[in-house]
Design an enzyme around this catalytic site. Structure first.
Site, PDB file in Angstrom:
ATOM      1  N   SER A  93       0.839  -1.193   0.000  1.00  0.00           N
ATOM      2  CA  SER A  93       0.000   0.000   0.000  1.00  0.00           C
ATOM      3  C   SER A  93       0.882   1.254   0.000  1.00  0.00           C
ATOM      4  O   SER A  93       1.667   1.441  -0.924  1.00  0.00           O
ATOM      5  CB  SER A  93      -0.970  -0.033   1.179  1.00  0.00           C
ATOM      6  OG  SER A  93      -1.958   0.963   1.052  1.00  0.00           O
TER       7      SER A  93
ATOM      8  N   GLU B 204      -9.071  -5.561  -3.934  1.00  0.00           N
ATOM      9  CA  GLU B 204      -8.495  -4.337  -3.373  1.00  0.00           C
ATOM     10  C   GLU B 204      -9.561  -3.310  -3.001  1.00  0.00           C
ATOM     11  O   GLU B 204      -9.283  -2.369  -2.257  1.00  0.00           O
ATOM     12  CB  GLU B 204      -7.526  -3.719  -4.382  1.00  0.00           C
ATOM     13  CG  GLU B 204      -6.315  -4.567  -4.710  1.00  0.00           C
ATOM     14  CD  GLU B 204      -5.223  -4.489  -3.660  1.00  0.00           C
ATOM     15  OE1 GLU B 204      -5.486  -3.938  -2.564  1.00  0.00           O
ATOM     16  OE2 GLU B 204      -4.118  -4.974  -3.932  1.00  0.00           O
TER      17      GLU B 204
ATOM     18  N   HIS C 123      -7.316  -5.796   0.457  1.00  0.00           N
ATOM     19  CA  HIS C 123      -6.134  -4.949   0.517  1.00  0.00           C
ATOM     20  C   HIS C 123      -5.312  -5.303   1.756  1.00  0.00           C
ATOM     21  O   HIS C 123      -5.802  -5.251   2.882  1.00  0.00           O
ATOM     22  CB  HIS C 123      -6.595  -3.494   0.585  1.00  0.00           C
ATOM     23  CG  HIS C 123      -5.520  -2.490   0.361  1.00  0.00           C
ATOM     24  ND1 HIS C 123      -4.796  -2.397  -0.799  1.00  0.00           N
ATOM     25  CD2 HIS C 123      -5.056  -1.488   1.159  1.00  0.00           C
ATOM     26  CE1 HIS C 123      -3.935  -1.396  -0.719  1.00  0.00           C
ATOM     27  NE2 HIS C 123      -4.079  -0.828   0.460  1.00  0.00           N
TER      28      HIS C 123
END
Length: 524
Positions: free
Chosen positions: A222, A339, A425
């Protein structure tokens, strides 16, 4: 239609923090790594952990306090005697409880004196092992290198020297008030400069921990994955690492200096000062907790993007890759199959996104045959617009300069099937780090099949760090991605190479995004 999605997606990412083989075996007790190491600043003493030596809370720069707030990191002070390295250092300042609220657990005690790193090593004498430096995620406003999913044990047991680090976050890490211009050297991305300083510490000290300073891999997820790409693009990081792994970096553009300055003035006002008229002395006197809270007010954050135009990041990340100005080094890049959890975790309804597109839905739906539900269509579109297409775009550009491999992580935990739409995610982190059993961060325990996936991906990552080619014993060869032939390794129940993966859809999305001004690279 993508313009309508941008503010919502940026807001969702700005508030999100990540969720939470075979090389050398553990060193026998008779040849256990030394727990006392001479660093450039002084002697440190670590702790034993199942054959590994672990050193926690090592300062890689001076505490950024007082006059050093909003300055590039300075050299760590020296000490006499032996410094205990048996406890993690302070977590860099962030909104209290935000990490826990986002499902990442409690990050621990916070403080402005937080520029420390941690080392896991299988051996300290006469070895030159590959070094793997993990950069945590959290939209540049949350997180810490000490979080349980990031523990370096499993990769160190394979033979790597693993480093995790803290870097300044939020208003203390990314700030551009006009009163600071003279003393800051024109910098604004202090958190990124911290990462550079940590890599310099690795260069100067890691040999004493058994690591090879000429064989350093940076990796992160990320905002950590975005940091990897930023370090590839940064002139400040040249020569400090030899390869990188960007897990779930995102196509949210960086900010102009004008935007960064406007946000910083608003933070000064929210902290009780007279906005642009505040002095540097007044700004440095604001309690760190108050600054963090002021930066959490809607509209007062640069998260999850960097600011463009300082010494750390002179130009946007995508622009650097487009102009072949990034480091010419091997890269692994990829993302996960769901995601969009980064958006839904913070109240964004994917079906509402599709509804906002209005007539644009007619253009979107042919890209997703068999998907009739607007919520699922929205989830997949968000995933591909922000993550999958961006990874492909960066891979396409970088493959023309250096070896590049792309992945798609799609292995849903056995105990969670069939409920999830895919892997959310941050869901790949415990597989990569091998921390699923120890982190106490999963809803259900790993199965034998889950452990096999974790072993495979950890082996690929370690092999890449060791010699620049991702490979795993008994697993398929991972073909390089390229401009001429799109290639992905899908991590499902078994690793599976896939040619032209989502190719038609991603080509359409990348073309459309470029046509409306380059959403994936345009500066705000």
């Amino acid at each position: 239609m993508q313009r309508k999605c941008l503010p919502i997606l940026a807001l969702a990412l700005a508030g999100w923090i990540l969720l939470p083989g075979i090389g050398d075996a553990a060193t026998p007790a008779a040849n256990a790594p030394s727990l006392r190491i001479h660093t450039a600043s002084g002697v440190v003493e670590g702790v034993r952990d199942d054959g590994l030596a672990v050193f926690k809370g090592l300062p890689y720069a001076a505490p950024p306090l007082g006059a050093l707030r909003w300055r590039a990191p300075q050299a760590a002070p020296s000490w006499r005697g032996v410094r205990k390295a048996d406890a993690f250092g302070n977590v860099c300042m962030q909104v209290p409880g935000a990490a826990r609220a986002a499902g990442a657990g409690d990050v621990g005690p916070m403080g402005e004196d937080c520029l420390t790193l941690n080392v896991w090593t299988p051996g300290t004498a006469g070895a030159t092992r590959p070094v793997m430096v993990w950069i945590h995620g959290g939209a540049l406003v949350f997180g810490a290198g000490s979080q349980a999913p990031y523990a370096g044990n499993a990769l160190a047991e394979r033979g790597a020297v693993v480093v995790t680090l803290n870097y300044r976050l939020g208003p203390l890490g990314f700030f551009d008030h006009p009163a600071l211009a003279a003393g800051s050297g024109g910098d604004v991305n202090f958190g990124l400069l911290d990462q550079v300083a940590a890599l310099k510490w690795v260069r100067d000290n890691i040999a004493a921990f058994g690591g090879d300073p000429g064989n350093v891999t940076i990796f992160g997820e990320s905002a950590g994955g975005q940091s990897v790409l930023a370090l590839f693009a940064s002139p400040k990081a040249r020569g400090l690492f030899q390869r990188g792994i960007a897990q779930s970096p995102y196509g949210i553009p960086s900010h102009t200096r004008a935007k960064a300055r406007a946000v910083s003035v608003e933070i000064a006002s929210a902290s009780g000062l007279d906005g642009s008229r505040a002095t540097g002395e007044q700004l440095r006197a604001i309690p760190a907790e108050r600054l963090s809270q002021a930066g959490a007010i809607k509209g007062n954050s640069l998260a999850p993007g960097f600011a463009v135009g300082d010494t750390a990041l002179p130009q946007p990340i995508l622009e650097a890759f487009q102009q072949s100005r990034q480091a010419k080094l091997p890269l692994i890049i990829g993302s996960n199959s769901d995601e969009a959890t980064v958006a839904t975790a913070f109240g964004l309804d994917p079906a509402a996104v599709v509804e906002r597109l209005g007539a644009g839905r007619i253009l979107l739906k042919p890209l997703y045959p068999g998907v009739s539900d607007d919520a699922e269509l929205g989830r997949q579109a968000i995933r591909d617009l922000v993550f999958t297409a961006f990874a492909r775009r960066i891979a396409y550009l970088h493959s023309q300069r250096a070896p590049t491999w792309r992945y798609y992580f799609n292995h849903v935990q056995d105990g969670l099937r069939p409920a999830p739409a895919g892997v959310g995610h941050g869901g790949e982190i415990v597989y990569v780090m091998g921390t699923a059993d120890a982190c106490r961060c999963l809803a259900v325990p790993f199965s034998t099949a889950d452990r096999k996936v974790s072993r495979d991906i950890g082996d690929y990552w370690f092999a890449f760090a060791r010699n620049g080619v991702p490979a795993a014993a008994g697993a398929p060869a991972w073909p390089k991605d390229s401009a001429k032939r799109a290639q992905v390794l899908e991590f499902a129940d078994t690793p599976t190479p896939r040619a032209n993966f989502m190719q038609a859809r991603l080509n359409v999305m990348i073309g459309a995004l470029k046509g409306i001004g380059g959403y994936l690279g345009k500066k705000e």
